[in-house]
Design an enzyme around this catalytic site. Structure first.
Site, PDB file in Angstrom:
ATOM      1  N   ASP A  40      19.856  25.211  12.265  1.00  0.00           N
ATOM      2  CA  ASP A  40      19.548  24.793  13.637  1.00  0.00           C
ATOM      3  C   ASP A  40      18.426  25.623  14.265  1.00  0.00           C
ATOM      4  OD1 ASP A  40      21.835  23.228  13.186  1.00  0.00           O
ATOM      5  OD2 ASP A  40      23.138  24.730  14.097  1.00  0.00           O
ATOM      6  N   GLU A 220      23.144  13.618  16.921  1.00  0.00           N
ATOM      7  CA  GLU A 220      23.129  14.920  17.593  1.00  0.00           C
ATOM      8  C   GLU A 220      21.736  15.528  17.516  1.00  0.00           C
ATOM      9  OE1 GLU A 220      26.141  17.190  15.610  1.00  0.00           O
ATOM     10  OE2 GLU A 220      24.972  17.453  13.784  1.00  0.00           O
TER      11      GLU A 220
END
Length: 347
Positions: A40, A220
């Site tokens: 991420d 997401e």
């Protein structure tokens, strides 16, 4: 000193599998390794008065991992944002958590903004917080992370969204917008007060993308980038964290307004499941996703600067490394849609 801001903000990173030497062997359930590797990614490029550029990246982990590089190919650990695995306020809000997910690092108006999320796997009970700093250099007298605490929370009882995966954009009109979301009813956005980094009083939460007809509504990791008159909304679909079986991939849509409506290259609205795939699994790389974009400053090699997509992926030749970081060149096609090249470095 200049910065590559979040206008194509995020930082690029190719973290080699060797960085994962500190991780444990891949567990039978890959999700147990969520905090290992360097997943991420987001970050900034900082150019000093002599024209030297250093790239800084924040990644999922205990206390938020920091990495740095001068060439986008080799990366070194550079400490952590928090001394604790999770700030006290967030641990009280989310019992059972043991790390911080999906930090978003950008630079605006003299401050580094780090939005971060705290949750447990598969749960809608989540929080997004904010920390700021004047410097990324621990030797600087200005170096001190100031945790401003809660920005937004979610729970099954109070919201229809999940408060993880934050991403900040300052749009062409000067609006500060925070995007977030995972599964449930999809991705959201709200206007932020530049003075606090938190929602403006009375800010409306708006939907920007969803997958209402997909199994588990899997969407997401929003990230918004402005290019040549359009805002591009990058999202990640499907399974992020199942090792060799991961099906994560990156899709994109665009809009003339930062809050949408976003449509894909075929004209399908992203609120109805639209999205043009620009990165997906290959024989070696599995589950690439949760991307950002970094802009290198102008140089002799790149007079106009250069953009890079940064994301995580699993390496089939080293699954024990968990989700490694990878940097790929980002270019734009004749009709204005982004294209992703091959990795700039391979472990």
């Amino acid at each position: 000193m200049t910065h590559s801001l979040r206008r194509p903000p995020l930082v690029s990173i190719t973290i080699l599998a060797c960085f994962a030497a500190t991780t444990h062997a891949a567990e039978a359930d890959p999700r147990q390794g969520l905090l290992n590797g360097a997943a991420d990614p987001t970050g900034v490029a900082v150019t000093d008065d002599d024209g030297n550029t250093t790239y800084y990246v924040a990644a999922t982990g205990r206390g938020v991992k920091l990495l740095r590089s001068t060439d986008l190919k080799s990366w070194e650990p550079y400490g952590r944002v928090f001394d604790r695995a999770v700030p006290r306020w967030a641990r009280r809000a989310i019992p059972g958590t043991d790390g911080i997910w999906a930090p978003d690092l950008s630079y605006h108006d003299g401050l580094y903004y780090l939005y971060y999320s705290v949750s447990t796997f598969g749960s809608q009970k989540s929080v997004i917080g904010l920390a700021v700093n004047k410097s990324l250099d621990p030797e600087s007298p200005d170096y001190k992370w100031d945790d401003r605490g809660l920005v937004v929370a979610s729970s099954p009882e109070t919201t229809n969204f999940n408060a993880i995966d934050p991403a900040l954009l300052v749009d062409e009109d000067g609006r500060w917008l925070l995007y977030w979301g995972s599964y449930w009813t999809g991705l959201k956005a709200a206007e932020v007060d530049p003075a606090t980094g938190k929602f403006k009083e009375g800010a409306e939460i708006q939907a920007v993308a969803a997958r209402p007809d997909a199994p588990n509504r899997v969407i997401e990791a929003p990230y918004v980038l402005f290019n040549d008159g359009y805002y591009y909304l990058f999202v990640s679909w499907d399974s992020c964290c199942d090792g060799a079986d991961s099906t994560y991939r990156v899709a994109v849509g665009r809009s003339k307004d930062a809050l949408g409506p976003y449509v894909d290259a075929e004209g399908k609205p992203m609120l109805e499941g639209g999205g043009t795939i620009i990165l997906e699994s290959s024989e070696r790389w599995r589950g690439p996703g949760h991307n950002g974009v970094l802009t290198s400053p102008p140089s002799e090699e790149w007079p106009d600067g250069k953009q890079w997509m940064v994301h995580h992926t699993y390496d089939m030749q080293n699954l024990d490394a968990h989700r490694i970081l990878q940097v790929r060149p980002l270019t734009w096609g004749e009709e204005g849609w982004p294209k992703v090249g091959e990795p700039v470095a391979t472990p």
